[in-house]
Design an enzyme around this catalytic site. Structure first.
Site, short mmCIF file in Angstrom:
data_model
loop_
_atom_site.label_atom_id
_atom_site.label_comp_id
_atom_site.label_asym_id
_atom_site.label_seq_id
_atom_site.Cartn_x
_atom_site.Cartn_y
_atom_site.Cartn_z
N GLY A 42 2.23 -1.82 9.40
CA GLY A 42 1.34 -2.92 10.46
C GLY A 42 1.29 -4.34 9.65
O GLY A 42 1.85 -4.53 8.51
N ASP A 87 10.55 3.41 7.06
CA ASP A 87 10.23 1.95 7.21
C ASP A 87 11.36 1.15 7.99
O ASP A 87 12.62 1.61 7.87
CB ASP A 87 10.10 1.09 5.68
N ARG A 133 -19.25 3.15 -6.54
CA ARG A 133 -19.53 4.10 -7.74
C ARG A 133 -18.89 3.30 -9.02
O ARG A 133 -19.67 3.36 -9.97
CB ARG A 133 -18.80 5.19 -7.51
N ARG A 174 -15.32 1.71 -5.00
CA ARG A 174 -15.94 0.55 -5.69
C ARG A 174 -17.31 0.68 -5.80
O ARG A 174 -17.80 -0.02 -6.80
CB ARG A 174 -15.56 -0.62 -4.56
N ASP A 179 -10.68 1.86 11.18
CA ASP A 179 -11.42 2.50 12.07
C ASP A 179 -10.90 2.54 13.55
O ASP A 179 -10.66 3.68 14.26
CB ASP A 179 -12.92 2.17 12.29
N VAL A 234 0.92 -1.33 -0.15
CA VAL A 234 -0.05 0.01 -0.06
C VAL A 234 0.84 1.34 -0.02
O VAL A 234 0.67 2.07 -0.89
CB VAL A 234 -0.77 0.01 1.25
N ARG A 259 -10.79 -8.37 8.88
CA ARG A 259 -9.99 -6.77 9.32
C ARG A 259 -9.87 -6.88 10.88
O ARG A 259 -8.79 -6.43 11.43
CB ARG A 259 -10.39 -5.54 8.91
N ASP A 305 -14.35 1.69 -0.33
CA ASP A 305 -15.62 1.03 -0.47
C ASP A 305 -16.47 2.11 -1.46
O ASP A 305 -17.32 1.55 -2.25
CB ASP A 305 -16.22 0.84 0.76
N THR A 306 -16.74 3.06 -1.14
CA THR A 306 -17.47 4.24 -1.71
C THR A 306 -16.93 4.35 -3.31
O THR A 306 -17.92 4.20 -4.12
CB THR A 306 -17.24 5.50 -1.19
N HIS A 340 -15.16 0.24 7.79
CA HIS A 340 -14.64 -0.30 6.50
C HIS A 340 -14.30 -1.76 6.91
O HIS A 340 -13.46 -2.31 7.43
CB HIS A 340 -13.09 0.27 6.41
#
Length: 314
Positions: A82, A37, A156, A154, A126, A16, A91, A151-152, A178
């Site tokens: 993480g 890192d 759309r 995806r 969250d 990511v 998650r 998510d939003t 999430h």
């Protein structure tokens, strides 16, 4: 912004983080980007590799491998570090593992005089955004999680695909955790101002039962991607860049992020995905959507699930 120069510090250069750095450079969003890192060689390699693409970037960006002291002058610290979600793991299974990691990261960042905005992407996002707020002592509006921004997006995308319309003209939100308890706000979803539920009712080719399938494909997208390629990173990286841009360019953009609720949606002391106005100061306002009774019930369920996990950790 130190001497008018914007700096982003990225902590964690895994899938990511490195995708975020690549997208950030391609969009020319910040003037300085420092990579931090535990795996020094990986971050150094990323910095070298990214610098070799600067000749093709829209604007010059200074990129280097650094350490926590470079956070002092950062406008935004983005945490992508993480433990990753393994196949079959939810998650929320990650929570205790990552809370410990975050404590040490946030202590280091704050110990070096950071006074900007935290963006959190690590899952469960969250809970870890709440942890970052608690550990940092910063005002709630300056700690933001990526929430349901992906998510939003995806949502759309699949709605645009279904109705054969550009996804950028689809206005619809996924809110809540999430994760598995998130929900679609069908009552407020529209395409070019036309409510989706109205579109469905007027044309026979659209079936009401398709809606749930579309939502499920969004909710479970990460599981399908992880199954196929081990991790999800391009979509969330672009979502993080979008957030970074909204902050650095003081856009007052509405994005579904993990924000702290203090009475909004009849909920408090929780970070959860809701539409919020994002600008140079972080979260300016939370938009309270007028949810249907069913959506209100689903949202409260999501709050309850997150609150129970949060209370176990804190």
């Amino acid at each position: 912004m130190r001497n008018g120069i914007s700096r982003v510090a990225l902590i964690g250069t895994g899938f990511v983080g490195s995708s975020y750095a690549f997208a950030l450079l391609n969009q020319g969003v910040t003037e300085e980007l420092v990579l931090i890192d535990l795996n020094k060689e990986k971050s150094e390699g990323d910095a070298m590799d990214l610098n070799h693409g600067i000749a093709f970037a829209p604007t010059p960006t200074k990129i280097w491998y650094g350490d926590y002291k470079d956070c002092q002058d950062a406008d935004i610290v983005v945490i992508c570090a993480g433990a990753n979600q393994k196949p079959g793991e939810t998650r929320l299974d990650l929570v205790e593992k990552n809370t410990k990691i975050f404590k040490s990261i946030v202590d280091e960042v704050m110990g070096n005089g950071f006074d900007g905005i935290f963006l959190v992407a690590t899952n469960p996002v969250d809970i870890l955004t709440y942890a970052t707020w608690k550990f940092s002592g910063l005002p709630k509006e300056r700690v933001i999680g990526s929430g349901t921004i992906l998510d939003t997006a995806r949502f759309r995308y699949v709605l645009g695909d279904y109705f054969q319309v550009d996804a950028r003209n689809v206005h619809a939100y996924i809110i809540g955790e999430h994760g598995d308890t998130e929900l679609p706000v069908w009552s407020k979803a529209d395409i070019g101002g036309k409510p989706i539920l109205e579109l469905m009712a007027k044309q026979e080719k659209y079936k009401e039962e398709d809606l749930n399938d579309l939502f499920v494909s969004v909710r479970d997208a990460a599981y399908h991607i992880i199954e196929r390629k081990g991790a999800t990173y391009y979509g969330i990286a672009m979502g993080l860049v979008r957030l970074t841009k909204a902050i650095l360019q003081n856009e007052n953009s509405i994005l579904t992020v993990s924000a702290y609720l203090d009475g909004e949606y009849d909920s408090e002391d929780i970070y959860i995905g809701v539409p919020a106005i994002v600008n140079r100061n972080g979260i300016r306002d939370i938009l309270e959507l007028d949810l249907s009774d069913k959506e209100t019930e689903q949202f409260q369920h999501s709050v309850k699930v997150l609150s129970e996990i949060k209370d176990k950790v804190f």
